[in-house]
Design an enzyme around this catalytic site. Sequence first.
Site, short mmCIF file in Angstrom:
data_model
loop_
_atom_site.label_atom_id
_atom_site.label_comp_id
_atom_site.label_asym_id
_atom_site.label_seq_id
_atom_site.Cartn_x
_atom_site.Cartn_y
_atom_site.Cartn_z
N ASP A 117 54.81 -149.06 -19.58
CA ASP A 117 55.82 -149.38 -18.58
C ASP A 117 55.54 -148.57 -17.32
O ASP A 117 54.41 -148.14 -17.11
CB ASP A 117 57.24 -149.16 -19.13
CG ASP A 117 57.47 -147.73 -19.62
OD1 ASP A 117 56.70 -146.83 -19.21
OD2 ASP A 117 58.40 -147.51 -20.42
N SER A 156 60.27 -138.54 -22.86
CA SER A 156 59.83 -139.81 -23.44
C SER A 156 58.40 -139.79 -23.97
O SER A 156 58.06 -140.56 -24.85
CB SER A 156 59.96 -140.94 -22.40
OG SER A 156 59.12 -140.71 -21.28
#
EC number: 3.1.1.-
Length: 344
Positions: A318, A41
């Site tokens: 996040d 990611s």
Amino acid sequence: MHYLMKLFFSLSLFFGINGAVGSNQPSQANKNPKLFVFGNSYADTGNMKPTALSWKLPYGITFPGKPSGRYSDGLTATDFLAKQLGAKLPYLWRTHGKKKVKLNRGMNFAFGGSEVFDSPVDRSPNISTQVGFLVNLALARRVYTIDGDLASSYALLSYSGTDYYGFIDQNPNMAAYPAFVEFIVEDIQYSLGIMNGLKFKNIAVTSLHPLGCLPRVTVASSFRSCNESYSDLVRLHNESLKKAVAKLNKEDKFRTKGDRFVIVDLHKAFMTILEKKGNKRFKSPLKPCCEGDCARMDMKGAKKYTLCNDPKSAFFWDEINPTQEGWRSIYSLLGKSLTESLTK
């Protein structure tokens, strides 16, 4: 058996590559560098399927103003590295991996959630599989030439330690750490060795950032402090990676001057920022902007997360990934020294 199978594959690929490169043209000047990216990611710019969280709001709210498949509010590591190298943003494997024509940009093979091992939960291709995708494009389909395209290009292998999370939960005893770290780094070294056979101009691999400082861990302290119990494992990984990279550079038969492999020291950059020693000072650097179950809704359609007022004020987006401003700060610290190491 696992090691022997990998050794056999490595030798087969090595001889296959060296038999194929003779028909390619000599390397040209690096006027239009290509960037090839492998990892998870931190490097993914949109390879996940449209059902992934990275394609749901509030991801992408800073750039481009809607979800783009990046695990952030905006740009990520790949975007900033490409800019520093003067390379165009790589094509996505998801959209261009099946084309049969020569491509004028590099390619991003990174998938969110990718690990060294195959995940029992996530279906993302692991890192060695991603490298295999490029081998197929270069050798079987000739979309990229080795002595032409790849020899004048850069590669990034981004590893963010996903394999370690479950391992740490199941193995609180530090005695188990060294063997597992060795197994992880051996697999990374294997992928780097294959990439070396593809003759990239330079290959960058990330050090492991401080896992104990990620919001998924610091939530236990209300985002006030890092969990130092992760530090020994991270230290072991980075020391082992440093030795592996030194070995690869020493044994590099294709490079006569300088080092092909470069470590991108994410750990140092992260710690500089988290300790508020960088140019950009985040007020609460351990607290994510998207707090909770980011991008998820409950059965009634209510958000399972809260969002900060200004993503630029947060380092983390996040529970794992930095914000666009976070990545900007990281690559500002890495800056000129990283660019010079990769372009020399």
